[in-house]
Scaffold this motif. Structure first.
Motif, mmCIF file in Angstrom:
data_model
loop_
_atom_site.group_PDB
_atom_site.id
_atom_site.type_symbol
_atom_site.label_atom_id
_atom_site.label_comp_id
_atom_site.label_asym_id
_atom_site.label_seq_id
_atom_site.Cartn_x
_atom_site.Cartn_y
_atom_site.Cartn_z
ATOM 1 N N ILE A 77 -23.786 -9.999 -3.614
ATOM 2 C CA ILE A 77 -22.637 -9.094 -3.600
ATOM 3 C C ILE A 77 -21.754 -9.522 -2.436
ATOM 4 C CG2 ILE A 77 -21.858 -6.727 -3.153
ATOM 5 C CD1 ILE A 77 -24.414 -5.733 -4.500
ATOM 6 N N VAL A 78 -20.460 -9.650 -2.687
ATOM 7 C CA VAL A 78 -19.515 -10.007 -1.629
ATOM 8 C C VAL A 78 -18.621 -8.798 -1.348
ATOM 9 C CG1 VAL A 78 -17.688 -11.570 -0.873
ATOM 10 C CG2 VAL A 78 -19.557 -12.446 -2.300
ATOM 11 N N VAL A 79 -18.597 -8.390 -0.083
ATOM 12 C CA VAL A 79 -17.834 -7.226 0.368
ATOM 13 C C VAL A 79 -16.466 -7.685 0.867
ATOM 14 C CG1 VAL A 79 -17.738 -5.382 2.088
ATOM 15 C CG2 VAL A 79 -19.907 -5.917 0.945
ATOM 16 N N HIS A 80 -15.413 -7.040 0.351
ATOM 17 C CA HIS A 80 -14.038 -7.370 0.707
ATOM 18 C C HIS A 80 -13.310 -6.132 1.221
ATOM 19 C CE1 HIS A 80 -14.047 -11.197 -1.730
ATOM 20 N NE2 HIS A 80 -14.929 -10.506 -2.454
ATOM 21 N N VAL A 81 -12.195 -6.352 1.905
ATOM 22 C CA VAL A 81 -11.244 -5.299 2.246
ATOM 23 C C VAL A 81 -9.877 -5.747 1.731
ATOM 24 C CG1 VAL A 81 -10.079 -4.074 4.129
ATOM 25 C CG2 VAL A 81 -12.547 -4.482 4.232
ATOM 26 N N THR A 82 -9.141 -4.825 1.113
ATOM 27 C CA THR A 82 -7.942 -5.190 0.356
ATOM 28 C C THR A 82 -6.772 -5.652 1.216
ATOM 29 O OG1 THR A 82 -7.175 -2.888 0.395
ATOM 30 C CG2 THR A 82 -8.513 -3.583 -1.496
ATOM 31 N N GLN A 83 -6.705 -5.200 2.472
ATOM 32 C CA GLN A 83 -5.519 -5.438 3.309
ATOM 33 C C GLN A 83 -4.266 -4.886 2.613
ATOM 34 O OE1 GLN A 83 -7.032 -5.860 6.254
ATOM 35 N NE2 GLN A 83 -5.512 -7.375 6.818
ATOM 36 N N GLY A 84 -4.405 -3.728 2.034
ATOM 37 C CA GLY A 84 -3.322 -3.052 1.341
ATOM 38 C C GLY A 84 -3.855 -1.770 0.744
ATOM 39 N N ASP A 85 -2.975 -0.982 0.124
ATOM 40 C CA ASP A 85 -3.446 0.259 -0.482
ATOM 41 C C ASP A 85 -4.009 0.001 -1.881
ATOM 42 O OD1 ASP A 85 -1.279 0.121 -2.275
ATOM 43 O OD2 ASP A 85 -0.050 1.490 -1.087
ATOM 44 N N ARG B 48 -8.298 -1.234 11.053
ATOM 45 C CA ARG B 48 -8.167 0.228 11.066
ATOM 46 C C ARG B 48 -9.499 0.849 10.641
ATOM 47 N NH1 ARG B 48 -2.676 1.656 7.847
ATOM 48 N NH2 ARG B 48 -4.028 3.444 7.418
ATOM 49 N N PRO B 49 -10.383 1.095 11.608
ATOM 50 C CA PRO B 49 -11.709 1.631 11.251
ATOM 51 C C PRO B 49 -11.635 2.973 10.527
ATOM 52 C CG PRO B 49 -11.336 1.745 13.639
ATOM 53 C CD PRO B 49 -10.240 0.902 13.060
ATOM 54 N N GLN B 50 -10.556 3.727 10.735
ATOM 55 C CA GLN B 50 -10.428 5.019 10.061
ATOM 56 C C GLN B 50 -10.270 4.868 8.550
ATOM 57 O OE1 GLN B 50 -8.248 3.641 12.139
ATOM 58 N NE2 GLN B 50 -6.102 4.058 11.582
ATOM 59 N N ASP B 51 -9.925 3.668 8.088
ATOM 60 C CA ASP B 51 -9.800 3.437 6.644
ATOM 61 C C ASP B 51 -11.155 3.446 5.939
ATOM 62 O OD1 ASP B 51 -7.096 3.231 6.963
ATOM 63 O OD2 ASP B 51 -6.990 1.057 6.706
ATOM 64 N N GLY C 160 -14.265 -7.616 8.356
ATOM 65 C CA GLY C 160 -13.836 -7.437 9.730
ATOM 66 C C GLY C 160 -14.851 -6.748 10.626
ATOM 67 N N PRO C 161 -14.517 -6.629 11.924
ATOM 68 C CA PRO C 161 -15.487 -6.132 12.914
ATOM 69 C C PRO C 161 -15.786 -4.651 12.818
ATOM 70 C CG PRO C 161 -13.335 -6.475 13.934
ATOM 71 C CD PRO C 161 -13.237 -7.027 12.538
ATOM 72 N N HIS C 162 -14.968 -3.877 12.117
ATOM 73 C CA HIS C 162 -15.182 -2.431 12.045
ATOM 74 C C HIS C 162 -16.022 -2.014 10.841
ATOM 75 C CE1 HIS C 162 -12.485 -1.939 15.380
ATOM 76 N NE2 HIS C 162 -11.509 -2.536 14.740
ATOM 77 N N TRP C 163 -16.364 -2.962 9.983
ATOM 78 C CA TRP C 163 -17.251 -2.638 8.869
ATOM 79 C C TRP C 163 -18.660 -2.473 9.414
ATOM 80 C CZ3 TRP C 163 -16.574 -1.081 4.028
ATOM 81 C CH2 TRP C 163 -17.661 -1.105 3.161
ATOM 82 N N ASP C 164 -19.270 -1.323 9.174
ATOM 83 C CA ASP C 164 -20.575 -0.989 9.736
ATOM 84 C C ASP C 164 -21.680 -1.460 8.794
ATOM 85 O OD1 ASP C 164 -22.850 0.157 10.847
ATOM 86 O OD2 ASP C 164 -21.832 2.018 11.383
#
Length: 223
Positions: free
Chosen positions: A82-90, A150-153, A197-201
């Motif tokens: 499984i590869v975890v991504h973040v969209t860098q957008g809404d 943005r860790p709050q995301d 990124g660094p804020h993904w726990d």
């Protein structure tokens, strides 16, 4: 002469059974290759229906066919990552990007910050998400709405929904819940992305995936 071969400690019987074992392993591997070759033949395809989804509770929006490749996984390509991504957008812009044939990328799922999950490519098929052909062929890609700085995301609802989804995928394909098999886009060989990124726990995420697996494990058979 004894049963031991000259100049060695292995007996003829050990050599014989060792050879038979190697032949058996080779025969199983050959069978796997024959099955895989069958599913790679042109015109061979599993039945599928528009709008079908692979995990309970998710919705369907089709990505552009230009952004993924038809396959018949796991029969033609083993799924073990499984590869975890973040969209860098809404969420809306990410869905739109995967529908755009000029984008040339997609993922199987997008998880919204409120916990909604949209499937855009069937797990049968190969989404262009990892920037690495081999990884694309062997993995399921999960995008998460937000920005890496943005860790709050990364909301509680997002983590919970993604953990349920990842646990379901791991259960169906027998994927171990560890950092070798559940990895970030930035960890894919040759990748030029930095997500999640660094804020993904990671500790929290993998713990939640394991808890979901334990909570939904099928009951043990009696006797």
């Amino acid at each position: 002469m004894t049963e031991k071969a000259k100049g060695g400690g292995r007996t003829r019987r050990a050599v014989l059974f060792g050879g038979l074992g190697a032949l058996a392993v080779g025969a199983l591997a050959a069978q796997d290759e024959i099955r895989r070759a069958w599913w790679l033949l042109p015109g061979v395809s599993k039945p599928r229906k528009e709008g079908d989804v692979d995990s309970p509770g998710v919705s369907w929006t089709a990505a552009s066919p230009a952004n993924w490749r038809l396959a018949d996984r796991p029969d033609d390509y083993r799924v073990d990552r499984i590869v975890v991504h973040v969209t860098q957008g809404d969420f809306a812009s990410s869905v739109g990007a995967f529908q755009n044939p000029f984008h040339k990328a997609s993922a199987h799922y997008i998880v919204r910050q409120d916990g909604h999950v949209e499937q855009m490519v069937r797990e049968l098929d190969i989404a262009f998400h990892a920037g690495n052909r081999s990884m694309n062929e062997r993995s399921v890609g999960i995008e998460h709405e937000g920005f890496i700085d943005r860790p709050q995301d990364f909301t509680d609802a997002l983590y919970a929904a993604s953990a349920r989804l990842a646990a379901d995928i791991c259960r169906r394909y027998g994927i171990p819940v560890d950092r070798q098999h559940v990895l970030g886009h930035s960890e894919v060989p040759g990748a030029d992305h930095t997500d999640p990124g660094p804020h993904w726990d990671w500790d929290r995420y993998l713990r939640m995936v394991r808890e979901e697996l334990a909570r939904t494990a099928p009951p043990a058979k009696a006797g």
